[in-house]
Design an enzyme around this catalytic site. Structure first.
Site, PDB file in Angstrom:
ATOM      1  N   HIS A   1       0.847  -1.206   0.000  1.00 16.49           N
ATOM      2  CA  HIS A   1       0.000   0.000   0.000  1.00 16.49           C
ATOM      3  C   HIS A   1       0.879   1.252   0.000  1.00 16.49           C
ATOM      4  O   HIS A   1       0.686   2.148  -0.828  1.00 16.49           O
ATOM      5  CB  HIS A   1      -0.894  -0.015   1.241  1.00 16.49           C
ATOM      6  CG  HIS A   1      -1.807   1.165   1.331  1.00 16.49           C
ATOM      7  ND1 HIS A   1      -3.090   1.167   0.834  1.00 16.49           N
ATOM      8  CD2 HIS A   1      -1.621   2.417   1.834  1.00 16.49           C
ATOM      9  CE1 HIS A   1      -3.657   2.336   1.037  1.00 16.49           C
ATOM     10  NE2 HIS A   1      -2.780   3.121   1.641  1.00 16.49           N
ATOM     11  N   GLU A   2       1.832   1.293   0.917  1.00 12.76           N
ATOM     12  CA  GLU A   2       2.704   2.468   1.000  1.00 12.76           C
ATOM     13  C   GLU A   2       3.644   2.559  -0.195  1.00 12.76           C
ATOM     14  O   GLU A   2       4.029   3.653  -0.609  1.00 12.76           O
ATOM     15  CB  GLU A   2       3.507   2.438   2.306  1.00 12.76           C
ATOM     16  CG  GLU A   2       2.659   2.413   3.568  1.00 12.76           C
ATOM     17  CD  GLU A   2       1.666   3.563   3.651  1.00 12.76           C
ATOM     18  OE1 GLU A   2       1.941   4.633   3.050  1.00 12.76           O
ATOM     19  OE2 GLU A   2       0.620   3.408   4.307  1.00 12.76           O
TER      20      GLU A   2
ATOM     21  N   HIS B   1       1.982   4.645  -2.858  1.00 11.78           N
ATOM     22  CA  HIS B   1       2.143   6.083  -2.599  1.00 11.78           C
ATOM     23  C   HIS B   1       3.567   6.532  -2.924  1.00 11.78           C
ATOM     24  O   HIS B   1       3.773   7.573  -3.564  1.00 11.78           O
ATOM     25  CB  HIS B   1       1.855   6.386  -1.120  1.00 11.78           C
ATOM     26  CG  HIS B   1       0.434   6.193  -0.710  1.00 11.78           C
ATOM     27  ND1 HIS B   1      -0.628   6.662  -1.453  1.00 11.78           N
ATOM     28  CD2 HIS B   1      -0.105   5.582   0.384  1.00 11.78           C
ATOM     29  CE1 HIS B   1      -1.763   6.364  -0.838  1.00 11.78           C
ATOM     30  NE2 HIS B   1      -1.475   5.699   0.268  1.00 11.78           N
TER      31      HIS B   1
END
Length: 419
Positions: free
Chosen positions: A18-19, A22
């Protein structure tokens, strides 16, 4: 211990991807990423590479990518503040010391009159002789304060300086990577374990069950339920589960003959949710094919996205109780249960959790990725961004509400599993 290891590996992997979404999109947009963190709380491991600090923290319940210009990231030098400056060969400021007691002959001391460490990149102030001087600041200048080093972030490297589309993609990339991860897990399952044929064939009928009393037999091939054609086992079970206590007409192909039966699914309740069950068992069969594995990865990802959104809809309409929601304790318990059924079951569970994490983050709630995307939508409609202080207050309130919700679901989990 097996459950602890499985939970840390699975949840850590989901947070990492998920990170990573980003992080990669932020880098692509030219945004300075100050920290890539897995976990919260005190640091266990920290490695700095160029402008980014990579950390693993003690609580494996989340993570974050800290981008330049967000929250309280910027440093402002107010008039009257005494700073120490170290210049490079071009007479540009490359080091700024905010500590008041520094002993170094190469450092120039100024009493700040004005400064801009974001756009114009300069520091102006009075030197030791009381003369007003001005220095340009290097784009790679470092601020030193109480043993901490912070690289300045020119405005063009800050999150807010980027076009709206770039900011939207950077925030959306986190949930997107969770969906991509789920796809690759399902793909790996299809390649390694094979793709389930998913044929609606009865393997066993439980005695004294609704199916047994209706005359269903092992080997029956389900063709239709209440007028709805069926060609997959999952389609059959979904229809039955949605009709607890109702009359259901089932058509099967039995050795070339179509047989029609009527039965009433038993009402089974789990975590406040009722569903139907007729008492039949399914024996999964698998086939290995790279093409079918690709299709399986895509269809399973899409199917679970739809299921979770359907569940959220039931939660909003009241058909699904909030008491049935699970937090970290429930996920930990379920992970342990899945681990007992083998690595393939655990992989399937990880894919479902990844999709769930992606969807939860896309909800238009303050402090979540979906909440930030909602503010970008307002910005696009208004033609200008929402006031930062107002947005920050909304996100702060959102964080408080999310913490309350987390406490509620955690308490539900504790009561459910330990009392």
């Amino acid at each position: 211990m097996e459950t602890v290891i499985a939970f840390i590996i699975i949840f850590g992997s989901l947070v990492f991807f998920h990170e990573l979404g980003h992080f990669l999109f932020a880098k692509k947009a030219g945004i300075m990423v100050r920290e890539f963190a897995i976990g919260f709380g005190p640091k266990i491991l920290a490695i700095r590479k160029k402008e980014t600090l990579y950390t693993i923290r003690i609580l494996p319940l989340g993570g974050y990518v800290r981008m330049a210009g967000e929250d309280f990231d910027t440093v402002e030098l107010l008039p009257g503040y005494r700073v120490g400056l170290e210049l490079n060969d071009l007479d540009q400021v490359e080091k700024i010391y905010l500590n008041r007691e520094i002993s170094n002959p190469n450092i120039l001391f100024l009493e700040t009159e004005s400064a801009d460490l974001s756009k114009d990149l300069f520091i102006e102030g009075y030197d030791e002789e009381g003369e007003l001087v001005k220095y340009d600041v290097s784009r790679e200048a470092i601020i030193y304060e109480k043993g901490q080093e912070t690289l300045i972030a020119p405005y063009d490297r800050q999150f807010d300086s980027k076009p709206l589309v770039s900011r939207i993609l950077t925030i959306f990339a986190g949930p997107l990577f969770n969906f991509i991860l789920a796809f690759f897990i399902f793909l790996a399952l299809g390649l390694i374990n094979g793709v389930p044929k998913n044929e609606p064939i009865i393997d066993e009928v439980v005695s004294d069950s609704p199916a047994y009393e209706a005359g269903m037999e092992a080997g029956d091939y389900i063709t239709e339920v209440d007028g709805t054609p069926v060609d997959k086992w999952t389609e059959f079970t979904e229809i039955i589960q949605e009709k607890p206590g109702e009359n259901v007409q089932v058509k099967v192909n039995r050795a070339g003959e179509i047989v029609t039966m009527t039965m009433i699914p038993s009402v089974v309740e789990d975590s406040g949710h009722k569903f139907g069950q007729i008492g039949v068992k399914y024996k999964p069969e698998f086939e290995k094919s790279p093409i079918k594995a690709l299709k399986y990865g895509a269809t399973e990802t899409g199917t679970w996205i739809k299921r979770i959104f359907d569940l959220l809809g039931q939660l909003v309409t009241g058909k699904f109780s909030i008491d049935a929601l699970s937090g970290p304790v429930g996920i930990y318990k379920a992970t342990g249960d899945m681990a007992q059924h083998g690595v393939f079951t655990l992989m399937n569970w990880a894919a479902i959790l990844s999709i769930n994490l992606g969807i939860m983050n896309l909800l238009p709630l303050p402090a979540l990725d979906g909440g930030r995307l909602l503010f970008f939508l307002f910005e696009g409609l208004r033609g200008k961004p929402v006031d930062k202080q107002k947005e920050g207050m909304v996100h702060f309130v959102g964080i408080m509400l999310l913490m309350v919700l987390m406490l509620v679901v955690t308490w539900n989990d504790i009561q459910r599993f330990f009392f």
